[in-house]
Motif scaffolding. Sequence first.
Motif, mmCIF file in Angstrom:
data_model
loop_
_atom_site.group_PDB
_atom_site.id
_atom_site.type_symbol
_atom_site.label_atom_id
_atom_site.label_comp_id
_atom_site.label_asym_id
_atom_site.label_seq_id
_atom_site.Cartn_x
_atom_site.Cartn_y
_atom_site.Cartn_z
ATOM 1 N N UNK A 1 0.832 -1.201 0.000
ATOM 2 C CA UNK A 1 0.000 0.000 0.000
ATOM 3 C C UNK A 1 0.866 1.250 0.000
ATOM 4 N N UNK A 2 1.930 1.252 0.774
ATOM 5 C CA UNK A 2 2.824 2.403 0.825
ATOM 6 C C UNK A 2 3.474 2.620 -0.533
ATOM 7 N N UNK B 1 1.456 7.085 -6.516
ATOM 8 C CA UNK B 1 0.396 8.084 -6.732
ATOM 9 C C UNK B 1 0.927 9.496 -6.513
ATOM 10 N N UNK B 2 1.679 9.690 -5.456
ATOM 11 C CA UNK B 2 2.231 11.013 -5.178
ATOM 12 C C UNK B 2 3.156 11.480 -6.278
ATOM 13 N N UNK C 1 -4.620 10.945 1.326
ATOM 14 C CA UNK C 1 -5.717 10.217 1.968
ATOM 15 C C UNK C 1 -5.253 8.825 2.386
ATOM 16 N N UNK C 2 -4.499 8.173 1.518
ATOM 17 C CA UNK C 2 -3.966 6.860 1.849
ATOM 18 C C UNK C 2 -2.952 6.906 2.981
ATOM 19 N N UNK C 3 -2.072 7.898 2.935
ATOM 20 C CA UNK C 3 -1.087 8.031 4.010
ATOM 21 C C UNK C 3 -1.769 8.268 5.351
ATOM 22 N N UNK C 4 -2.854 9.025 5.359
ATOM 23 C CA UNK C 4 -3.589 9.262 6.609
ATOM 24 C C UNK C 4 -3.987 7.917 7.221
ATOM 25 N N UNK D 1 6.784 7.441 6.854
ATOM 26 C CA UNK D 1 6.919 8.869 7.152
ATOM 27 C C UNK D 1 7.944 9.535 6.242
ATOM 28 N N UNK D 2 9.007 8.820 5.897
ATOM 29 C CA UNK D 2 9.973 9.364 4.931
ATOM 30 C C UNK D 2 9.307 9.604 3.576
ATOM 31 N N UNK D 3 8.512 8.628 3.137
ATOM 32 C CA UNK D 3 7.814 8.774 1.858
ATOM 33 C C UNK D 3 6.823 9.933 1.913
#
Length: 110
Positions: A3-4, A10-11, A21-24, A43-45
């Motif tokens: 997922x990450x 996507x980013x 939204x996914x990172x949240x 968090x780095x990503x």
Amino acid sequence: MATVGLLTVRGRAGRVHEALEGYREVVGSFARTGNWTHQWATLRDLADLPHRPGDHEPAALLHAAADQAPDAPAGAGSRTRTDVPVPSREAVIDAARDAIARNPAGADRS
């Protein structure tokens, strides 16, 4: 972690709102489960996503915290700034959530 990887793609593809939204969700999940090895990489990503002009502190804080965490996987080169104090894990999560909330990524909404 798949997922990450998808969120990172996507980013980079300019779909920043979807990525945020996914990172949240992922940051919340890793925080609830205590999976800090994967959380640091996430968090780095997140820190590498586009952010508001002039708003570099959240990214610097996330990178500094991940670079100095003993349980974080090695990053792609140290980005740690010496003038950024490393906060507690709870403060890092709060900073990540705040950075997500403040990001004006609405430009990619269709």
